[in-house]
Design a protein around this motif. Sequence first.
Motif, PDB file in Angstrom:
ATOM      1  N   LEU A  47       0.187  -2.729  -4.599  1.00  0.00           N
ATOM      2  CA  LEU A  47       0.254  -3.468  -5.859  1.00  0.00           C
ATOM      3  C   LEU A  47       0.239  -2.530  -7.063  1.00  0.00           C
ATOM      4  O   LEU A  47       0.914  -2.788  -8.063  1.00  0.00           O
ATOM      5  CB  LEU A  47      -0.931  -4.444  -5.949  1.00  0.00           C
ATOM      6  N   ARG A  48      -0.527  -1.469  -6.958  1.00  0.00           N
ATOM      7  CA  ARG A  48      -0.610  -0.502  -8.060  1.00  0.00           C
ATOM      8  C   ARG A  48       0.689   0.285  -8.196  1.00  0.00           C
ATOM      9  O   ARG A  48       1.190   0.516  -9.300  1.00  0.00           O
ATOM     10  CB  ARG A  48      -1.786   0.444  -7.828  1.00  0.00           C
ATOM     11  N   LYS A  49       1.257   0.672  -7.052  1.00  0.00           N
ATOM     12  CA  LYS A  49       2.463   1.507  -7.056  1.00  0.00           C
ATOM     13  C   LYS A  49       3.743   0.692  -7.287  1.00  0.00           C
ATOM     14  O   LYS A  49       4.690   1.182  -7.889  1.00  0.00           O
ATOM     15  CB  LYS A  49       2.578   2.256  -5.713  1.00  0.00           C
ATOM     16  N   HIS A  50       3.768  -0.532  -6.769  1.00  0.00           N
ATOM     17  CA  HIS A  50       4.995  -1.345  -6.811  1.00  0.00           C
ATOM     18  C   HIS A  50       4.679  -2.780  -7.238  1.00  0.00           C
ATOM     19  O   HIS A  50       4.934  -3.720  -6.469  1.00  0.00           O
ATOM     20  CB  HIS A  50       5.675  -1.342  -5.438  1.00  0.00           C
ATOM     21  N   PRO A  51       4.145  -2.985  -8.432  1.00  0.00           N
ATOM     22  CA  PRO A  51       3.708  -4.324  -8.840  1.00  0.00           C
ATOM     23  C   PRO A  51       4.824  -5.367  -8.857  1.00  0.00           C
ATOM     24  O   PRO A  51       4.579  -6.547  -8.591  1.00  0.00           O
ATOM     25  CB  PRO A  51       3.144  -4.103 -10.250  1.00  0.00           C
ATOM     26  N   THR A  52       6.046  -4.952  -9.137  1.00  0.00           N
ATOM     27  CA  THR A  52       7.145  -5.928  -9.240  1.00  0.00           C
ATOM     28  C   THR A  52       7.719  -6.318  -7.880  1.00  0.00           C
ATOM     29  O   THR A  52       8.477  -7.286  -7.782  1.00  0.00           O
ATOM     30  CB  THR A  52       8.282  -5.380 -10.119  1.00  0.00           C
ATOM     31  N   LEU A  53       7.376  -5.563  -6.834  1.00  0.00           N
ATOM     32  CA  LEU A  53       7.963  -5.825  -5.518  1.00  0.00           C
ATOM     33  C   LEU A  53       7.149  -6.806  -4.668  1.00  0.00           C
ATOM     34  O   LEU A  53       7.685  -7.438  -3.763  1.00  0.00           O
ATOM     35  CB  LEU A  53       8.116  -4.518  -4.729  1.00  0.00           C
ATOM     36  N   PHE A  54       5.866  -6.934  -4.972  1.00  0.00           N
ATOM     37  CA  PHE A  54       4.968  -7.685  -4.083  1.00  0.00           C
ATOM     38  C   PHE A  54       5.475  -9.096  -3.790  1.00  0.00           C
ATOM     39  O   PHE A  54       5.481  -9.541  -2.643  1.00  0.00           O
ATOM     40  CB  PHE A  54       3.561  -7.739  -4.674  1.00  0.00           C
ATOM     41  N   ASP A  55       5.900  -9.808  -4.814  1.00  0.00           N
ATOM     42  CA  ASP A  55       6.327 -11.199  -4.622  1.00  0.00           C
ATOM     43  C   ASP A  55       7.804 -11.315  -4.250  1.00  0.00           C
ATOM     44  O   ASP A  55       8.291 -12.428  -4.012  1.00  0.00           O
ATOM     45  CB  ASP A  55       6.054 -12.008  -5.901  1.00  0.00           C
ATOM     46  N   ARG A  56       8.502 -10.205  -4.186  1.00  0.00           N
ATOM     47  CA  ARG A  56       9.936 -10.249  -3.868  1.00  0.00           C
ATOM     48  C   ARG A  56      10.225  -9.913  -2.402  1.00  0.00           C
ATOM     49  O   ARG A  56      11.288 -10.250  -1.888  1.00  0.00           O
ATOM     50  CB  ARG A  56      10.701  -9.257  -4.759  1.00  0.00           C
ATOM     51  N   ILE A  57       9.290  -9.241  -1.756  1.00  0.00           N
ATOM     52  CA  ILE A  57       9.491  -8.832  -0.362  1.00  0.00           C
ATOM     53  C   ILE A  57       8.934  -9.905   0.566  1.00  0.00           C
ATOM     54  O   ILE A  57       7.799 -10.359   0.365  1.00  0.00           O
ATOM     55  CB  ILE A  57       8.788  -7.486  -0.081  1.00  0.00           C
ATOM     56  N   PRO A  58       9.687 -10.346   1.573  1.00  0.00           N
ATOM     57  CA  PRO A  58       9.142 -11.303   2.542  1.00  0.00           C
ATOM     58  C   PRO A  58       7.822 -10.794   3.108  1.00  0.00           C
ATOM     59  O   PRO A  58       7.702  -9.604   3.439  1.00  0.00           O
ATOM     60  CB  PRO A  58      10.234 -11.363   3.620  1.00  0.00           C
ATOM     61  N   LYS A  59       6.838 -11.675   3.176  1.00  0.00           N
ATOM     62  CA  LYS A  59       5.485 -11.238   3.550  1.00  0.00           C
ATOM     63  C   LYS A  59       5.433 -10.602   4.945  1.00  0.00           C
ATOM     64  O   LYS A  59       4.625  -9.703   5.198  1.00  0.00           O
ATOM     65  CB  LYS A  59       4.511 -12.414   3.452  1.00  0.00           C
ATOM     66  N   LYS A  60       6.290 -11.046   5.846  1.00  0.00           N
ATOM     67  CA  LYS A  60       6.319 -10.431   7.174  1.00  0.00           C
ATOM     68  C   LYS A  60       6.733  -8.967   7.075  1.00  0.00           C
ATOM     69  O   LYS A  60       6.170  -8.094   7.747  1.00  0.00           O
ATOM     70  CB  LYS A  60       7.293 -11.201   8.076  1.00  0.00           C
ATOM     71  N   GLU A  61       7.697  -8.684   6.218  1.00  0.00           N
ATOM     72  CA  GLU A  61       8.172  -7.302   6.018  1.00  0.00           C
ATOM     73  C   GLU A  61       7.085  -6.460   5.346  1.00  0.00           C
ATOM     74  O   GLU A  61       6.826  -5.319   5.741  1.00  0.00           O
ATOM     75  CB  GLU A  61       9.430  -7.298   5.137  1.00  0.00           C
ATOM     76  N   LEU A  62       6.461  -7.033   4.331  1.00  0.00           N
ATOM     77  CA  LEU A  62       5.423  -6.295   3.608  1.00  0.00           C
ATOM     78  C   LEU A  62       4.235  -6.004   4.515  1.00  0.00           C
ATOM     79  O   LEU A  62       3.681  -4.896   4.505  1.00  0.00           O
ATOM     80  CB  LEU A  62       4.974  -7.089   2.380  1.00  0.00           C
ATOM     81  N   ALA A  63       3.851  -6.994   5.323  1.00  0.00           N
ATOM     82  CA  ALA A  63       2.739  -6.801   6.259  1.00  0.00           C
ATOM     83  C   ALA A  63       3.059  -5.678   7.245  1.00  0.00           C
ATOM     84  O   ALA A  63       2.208  -4.824   7.537  1.00  0.00           O
ATOM     85  CB  ALA A  63       2.446  -8.104   7.003  1.00  0.00           C
ATOM     86  N   SER A  64       4.281  -5.652   7.742  1.00  0.00           N
ATOM     87  CA  SER A  64       4.699  -4.596   8.667  1.00  0.00           C
ATOM     88  C   SER A  64       4.591  -3.224   8.010  1.00  0.00           C
ATOM     89  O   SER A  64       4.091  -2.262   8.596  1.00  0.00           O
ATOM     90  CB  SER A  64       6.129  -4.858   9.137  1.00  0.00           C
ATOM     91  N   TYR A  65       5.056  -3.132   6.777  1.00  0.00           N
ATOM     92  CA  TYR A  65       5.004  -1.860   6.026  1.00  0.00           C
ATOM     93  C   TYR A  65       3.569  -1.375   5.863  1.00  0.00           C
ATOM     94  O   TYR A  65       3.288  -0.172   5.954  1.00  0.00           O
ATOM     95  CB  TYR A  65       5.661  -2.078   4.666  1.00  0.00           C
ATOM     96  N   LEU A  66       2.653  -2.318   5.636  1.00  0.00           N
ATOM     97  CA  LEU A  66       1.252  -1.967   5.412  1.00  0.00           C
ATOM     98  C   LEU A  66       0.439  -1.907   6.711  1.00  0.00           C
ATOM     99  O   LEU A  66      -0.773  -1.729   6.679  1.00  0.00           O
ATOM    100  CB  LEU A  66       0.616  -2.985   4.458  1.00  0.00           C
ATOM    101  N   ASN A  67       1.139  -2.076   7.846  1.00  0.00           N
ATOM    102  CA  ASN A  67       0.505  -2.057   9.174  1.00  0.00           C
ATOM    103  C   ASN A  67      -0.579  -3.120   9.282  1.00  0.00           C
ATOM    104  O   ASN A  67      -1.684  -2.876   9.770  1.00  0.00           O
ATOM    105  CB  ASN A  67      -0.062  -0.666   9.494  1.00  0.00           C
ATOM    106  N   LEU A  68      -0.213  -4.310   8.813  1.00  0.00           N
ATOM    107  CA  LEU A  68      -1.098  -5.474   8.903  1.00  0.00           C
ATOM    108  C   LEU A  68      -0.351  -6.595   9.613  1.00  0.00           C
ATOM    109  O   LEU A  68       0.874  -6.565   9.697  1.00  0.00           O
ATOM    110  CB  LEU A  68      -1.475  -5.989   7.502  1.00  0.00           C
ATOM    111  N   SER A  69      -1.094  -7.593  10.077  1.00  0.00           N
ATOM    112  CA  SER A  69      -0.425  -8.805  10.535  1.00  0.00           C
ATOM    113  C   SER A  69      -0.133  -9.667   9.306  1.00  0.00           C
ATOM    114  O   SER A  69      -0.809  -9.557   8.278  1.00  0.00           O
ATOM    115  CB  SER A  69      -1.321  -9.581  11.507  1.00  0.00           C
ATOM    116  N   ALA A  70       0.875 -10.504   9.421  1.00  0.00           N
ATOM    117  CA  ALA A  70       1.196 -11.405   8.310  1.00  0.00           C
ATOM    118  C   ALA A  70       0.002 -12.309   8.006  1.00  0.00           C
ATOM    119  O   ALA A  70      -0.261 -12.658   6.852  1.00  0.00           O
ATOM    120  CB  ALA A  70       2.435 -12.228   8.661  1.00  0.00           C
ATOM    121  N   GLU A  71      -0.747 -12.657   9.062  1.00  0.00           N
ATOM    122  CA  GLU A  71      -1.918 -13.523   8.894  1.00  0.00           C
ATOM    123  C   GLU A  71      -3.004 -12.821   8.062  1.00  0.00           C
ATOM    124  O   GLU A  71      -3.630 -13.435   7.192  1.00  0.00           O
ATOM    125  CB  GLU A  71      -2.498 -13.925  10.255  1.00  0.00           C
TER     126      GLU A  71
END
Length: 202
Positions: free
Chosen positions: A167-191
Amino acid sequence: MTLVTNHQDRNIIRVQLTQNVVLKGLSEQVISALEPYLIVVDCQKGDFLLHQGVHEMEQYFILDGILKRMVTNQQAKEMILRFADERSMETSYAAWKLKTPTPYSIVSVTKARVAKLPLHQWVAFMEEHPQLKETFEFEVMRLMSEIMAHTITLHLLDAPGRVHRFLRKHPTLFDRIPKKELASYLNLSAETLSRLKHQGKI
């Protein structure tokens, strides 16, 4: 696929090119000299622009939408290395210089539009414009450093910490990236990502 010079949206595309992180310092004359090499490609979500392991490489300037750089192992497990949106670029310049196959794929995360040209043409063009080459190589190094910092972050920070850093590095991208993709990038589950958001921890 259409050349910029023949594209129906060429006036808009020309403006978008002048806003690109690598091209924005160029004179109108230099941009005009580059245009005849550039092909505009409209991508749907999930389209591959570049496949891991190939030798035919291209340079991409993102006009609209979001791309991801990802690696896949022999078991088909994927790891996302970075996201890139409009005004940014994608490349496999390091692999081209080292004469090795591309170590990653470049894939459209959303509907996207890019302007591209073969990497050998881009390199030849840069040789004629040393300041452009310096700007481009600096951006390549910055991206590599960013990917390394992200990889370290996956090991050092807990789940909320990883999300806060994004969020600090890419504030404008958070709501634009599908959450499944973002979770994968952050090594988290979507849940887990969803739970952190609902708990107000992000």
